[in-house]
Motif scaffolding. Structure first.
Motif, PDB file in Angstrom:
ATOM      1  N   UNK A   3      34.122 132.016 -58.789  1.00  9.90           N
ATOM      2  CA  UNK A   3      34.174 130.530 -58.483  1.00  9.90           C
ATOM      3  C   UNK A   3      35.453 130.068 -58.864  1.00  9.90           C
ATOM      4  N   UNK A   4      36.158 129.265 -58.108  1.00  9.19           N
ATOM      5  CA  UNK A   4      37.409 128.734 -58.337  1.00  9.19           C
ATOM      6  C   UNK A   4      37.184 127.752 -59.364  1.00  9.19           C
ATOM      7  N   UNK A   5      38.361 127.709 -60.590  1.00 10.08           N
ATOM      8  CA  UNK A   5      38.286 127.086 -61.722  1.00 10.08           C
ATOM      9  C   UNK A   5      38.701 125.622 -61.415  1.00 10.08           C
ATOM     10  N   UNK A   6      38.400 124.649 -62.289  1.00  8.99           N
ATOM     11  CA  UNK A   6      38.693 123.487 -62.265  1.00  8.99           C
ATOM     12  C   UNK A   6      38.775 122.836 -63.494  1.00  8.99           C
ATOM     13  N   UNK A   7      39.775 121.908 -63.811  1.00  5.97           N
ATOM     14  CA  UNK A   7      39.921 121.315 -65.087  1.00  5.97           C
ATOM     15  C   UNK A   7      40.316 119.726 -65.080  1.00  5.97           C
ATOM     16  N   UNK A   8      40.021 119.137 -65.994  1.00  6.32           N
ATOM     17  CA  UNK A   8      40.189 117.659 -65.837  1.00  6.32           C
ATOM     18  C   UNK A   8      40.933 116.921 -67.102  1.00  6.32           C
ATOM     19  N   UNK A   9      41.901 116.249 -66.886  1.00  2.00           N
ATOM     20  CA  UNK A   9      42.515 115.326 -67.704  1.00  2.00           C
ATOM     21  C   UNK A   9      42.063 114.116 -67.832  1.00  2.00           C
ATOM     22  N   UNK A  10      41.953 113.351 -69.043  1.00  2.00           N
ATOM     23  CA  UNK A  10      41.411 111.804 -69.124  1.00  2.00           C
ATOM     24  C   UNK A  10      42.312 111.031 -69.919  1.00  2.00           C
ATOM     25  N   UNK A  11      42.706 110.014 -69.357  1.00  2.00           N
ATOM     26  CA  UNK A  11      43.489 109.158 -70.152  1.00  2.00           C
ATOM     27  C   UNK A  11      42.428 107.983 -70.606  1.00  2.00           C
ATOM     28  N   UNK A  12      42.766 107.504 -71.898  1.00  2.00           N
ATOM     29  CA  UNK A  12      41.991 106.215 -72.608  1.00  2.00           C
ATOM     30  C   UNK A  12      42.785 105.379 -73.227  1.00  2.00           C
ATOM     31  N   UNK A  13      42.121 104.228 -73.198  1.00  2.00           N
ATOM     32  CA  UNK A  13      42.870 103.158 -74.052  1.00  2.00           C
ATOM     33  C   UNK A  13      42.509 103.108 -75.428  1.00  2.00           C
ATOM     34  N   UNK A  14      43.237 102.917 -76.508  1.00  2.00           N
ATOM     35  CA  UNK A  14      43.208 102.779 -77.679  1.00  2.00           C
ATOM     36  C   UNK A  14      42.955 101.339 -78.106  1.00  2.00           C
ATOM     37  N   UNK A  15      41.722 100.768 -78.781  1.00  2.00           N
ATOM     38  CA  UNK A  15      41.493  99.493 -78.903  1.00  2.00           C
ATOM     39  C   UNK A  15      41.038  99.358 -80.379  1.00  2.00           C
ATOM     40  N   UNK A  16      41.484  98.054 -80.902  1.00  2.00           N
ATOM     41  CA  UNK A  16      40.950  97.816 -82.262  1.00  2.00           C
ATOM     42  C   UNK A  16      39.448  97.226 -82.187  1.00  2.00           C
ATOM     43  N   UNK A  88      41.512 102.698 -84.702  1.00  2.00           N
ATOM     44  CA  UNK A  88      40.862 102.389 -83.397  1.00  2.00           C
ATOM     45  C   UNK A  88      39.707 103.269 -82.790  1.00  2.00           C
ATOM     46  N   UNK A  89      39.454 102.580 -81.505  1.00  2.00           N
ATOM     47  CA  UNK A  89      38.523 103.583 -81.162  1.00  2.00           C
ATOM     48  C   UNK A  89      39.042 104.075 -79.598  1.00  2.00           C
ATOM     49  N   UNK A  90      38.261 104.757 -78.721  1.00  2.00           N
ATOM     50  CA  UNK A  90      38.923 104.911 -77.355  1.00  2.00           C
ATOM     51  C   UNK A  90      37.727 104.247 -76.352  1.00  2.00           C
ATOM     52  N   UNK A  91      38.645 103.998 -75.061  1.00  2.00           N
ATOM     53  CA  UNK A  91      37.551 103.151 -74.310  1.00  2.00           C
ATOM     54  C   UNK A  91      38.006 103.884 -73.086  1.00  2.00           C
ATOM     55  N   UNK A  92      37.043 104.362 -72.203  1.00  2.00           N
ATOM     56  CA  UNK A  92      37.354 104.823 -70.815  1.00  2.00           C
ATOM     57  C   UNK A  92      37.036 103.707 -69.842  1.00  2.00           C
ATOM     58  N   UNK A  93      38.276 102.613 -70.024  1.00  2.00           N
ATOM     59  CA  UNK A  93      38.315 101.769 -68.714  1.00  2.00           C
ATOM     60  C   UNK A  93      40.132 102.185 -68.315  1.00  2.00           C
ATOM     61  N   UNK A  94      40.112 101.846 -66.975  1.00  2.00           N
ATOM     62  CA  UNK A  94      41.229 102.323 -66.314  1.00  2.00           C
ATOM     63  C   UNK A  94      42.531 100.984 -66.567  1.00  2.00           C
ATOM     64  N   UNK A 123      54.984  96.924 -67.977  1.00  2.00           N
ATOM     65  CA  UNK A 123      53.531  96.509 -67.601  1.00  2.00           C
ATOM     66  C   UNK A 123      52.567  97.586 -67.342  1.00  2.00           C
ATOM     67  N   UNK A 124      53.269  99.135 -67.236  1.00  2.00           N
ATOM     68  CA  UNK A 124      52.356 100.105 -66.911  1.00  2.00           C
ATOM     69  C   UNK A 124      51.437 100.659 -67.938  1.00  2.00           C
ATOM     70  N   UNK A 125      50.187 100.273 -67.762  1.00  2.00           N
ATOM     71  CA  UNK A 125      49.090 100.466 -68.982  1.00  2.00           C
ATOM     72  C   UNK A 125      47.975 100.882 -68.351  1.00  2.00           C
ATOM     73  N   UNK A 126      47.729 102.223 -67.689  1.00  2.00           N
ATOM     74  CA  UNK A 126      46.573 102.251 -67.029  1.00  2.00           C
ATOM     75  C   UNK A 126      46.088 103.693 -67.191  1.00  2.00           C
ATOM     76  N   UNK A 127      44.771 103.758 -66.918  1.00  2.00           N
ATOM     77  CA  UNK A 127      44.224 105.162 -67.406  1.00  2.00           C
ATOM     78  C   UNK A 127      43.405 105.971 -66.028  1.00  2.00           C
ATOM     79  N   UNK A 128      44.012 107.146 -65.947  1.00  2.00           N
ATOM     80  CA  UNK A 128      43.512 107.585 -64.884  1.00  2.00           C
ATOM     81  C   UNK A 128      42.365 109.085 -65.160  1.00  2.00           C
TER      82      UNK A 128
END
Length: 364
Positions: A3-16, A88-94, A123-128
């Motif tokens: 099976x072809x392999x796949x991997x994922x990168x995730x970006x998260x906001x750091x929030x208080x 801080x904590x992480x949040x998966x919002x883009x 202004x570039x603060x986005x999470x993909x």
């Protein structure tokens, strides 16, 4: 059959805890690397992003979606544990629901990027969510990139998770796409046809002096400069792990379909794809999308089922069909992360409470 392999990168906001952005990425990384030093192996460790208010995780290459899901959950838990050591904590919002003031990460390349691109970088603060799918070589990779073009807007709609920006409801399901689209190389591109053309285009973009280097080639899908993969970059970071898993499964299935089918259908024009992406970013799964073969409005459910039908043979071969079908049914019935965030806001949650709810879903 392998099976072809796949991997994922995730970006998260750091929030208080108070629901404000927290500029502690350097401290988060220091703690994480003290606990488990980074290696040259692909995936499995925390990395910096452009801003001090975000962090990135990555998985190792996976064949089995169960392994991928486990690694995604482990990566999220490790990132949150490291963030807690910095308050801080992480949040998966883009995008953040409140004020979006942010600071460029203190390292030379990020600072050069900030100087060259001014307010765009400020202004570039986005999470993909970025999916890496293995390819045999660059020519196979370009075949996959060209095949993916017509489906990118559907992949975006399924992961839309950024309705808010700087304290207001933008009216978009994925406002991250609008912010990200300001970079000079972002978005859909014309078909390349072969690896030689792809590399010539990239070299010309770098030689233009507009972008810093090859790392700023922000196409919807690109050949990875580090790994033998195609990196697909259209998705918002997903609130729920299972949506990231399905995004990876669909990307892998599209790659397999591209290689096996050698589809000769006429390629859509880039102008059509830009419009399709805008529609997907605007309404996510809550209204019509543009059909990937006709370019005309069609119900979102119809478009998703067209994608599923297109890749079903590949999903069957990898053993992923039932899992993907079940999750797509959940999204079609209940909406995306953007719909969840708006529902929380309608229920009266302020920024801190909304981000706390998002944190809980991130770590579920």
């Amino acid at each position: 059959m392998r099976v072809r392999t796949v991997g994922v990168e995730e970006e998260f906001l750091l929030v208080s805890p108070a629901g404000r952005l927290s500029s502690v990425a350097p401290a988060v990384l220091d703690h994480a690397h003290a606990v488990e030093p980074a290696t040259s192996e692909p995936g499995g460790h925390l990395e910096k992003e452009l801003k001090r208010e975000q962090i990135e995780t990555s998985t190792h290459p996976c064949e089995d979606l169960r392994d991928l899901a486990d690694q995604l959950r482990a990566g999220r838990a490790a990132a949150d544990e490291a963030a807690q050591h910095a308050g801080a904590r992480i949040a998966a919002v883009a995008t953040a629901p409140g004020a979006t003031t942010s600071v460029v990460f203190p390292e030379p390349r990020a600072e050069r990027l900030g100087e060259r691109f001014g307010v765009l970088a400020q202004e570039q603060l986005t999470c993909g969510c970025h999916v890496h799918v293995a390819v045999a070589d660059d020519d196979e990779g370009v075949l996959v990139i060209d095949h993916l073009r017509r489906w990118a807007a559907v992949l975006l709609a399924l992961t839309s998770n950024s309705p808010f920006w700087d304290g207001v409801d933008t009216g978009y399901a994925s406002f991250r796409t609008q912010v990200w689209g300001r970079w000079p190389t972002s978005g859909p591109v014309a078909p390349f046809g072969d690896a030689a053309t792809y590399h010539r285009v990239v070299a010309d973009l770098v030689a233009s002096g507009t972008i810093l280097d090859q790392g700023m080639v922000y196409f919807d899908a690109r050949l990875s400069a580090r790994y033998p993969t195609v990196e697909v970059r259209v998705a918002d970071v997903c609130l729920d792990v299972e949506d990231a898993v399905v995004q990876a499964a669909l990307v892998r299935a599209l790659a397999d379909t591209a290689v096996r089918s050698r589809d000769d259908a006429p390629q859509p024009r880039t102008e059509q794809l830009r419009v399709a992406a805008w529609r997907a970013a605007r309404t996510g799964m809550s209204a019509d999308l543009l059909h990937p073969f006709t370019g005309r409005p069609a119900r979102a459910a119809t478009v998703v089922r067209t994608l599923l039908e297109h890749v079903s043979p590949a999903l069957e071969r990898s053993g992923d069909l039932d899992r993907v079908t079940a999750r797509l049914d959940v999204v079609l019935a209940g909406g995306t992360g953007a719909d969840a965030q708006r529902a929380w806001r309608r229920a009266g949650l302020d920024d801190a409470a909304l981000l706390a709810r998002a944190r809980d879903r991130t770590l579920a």
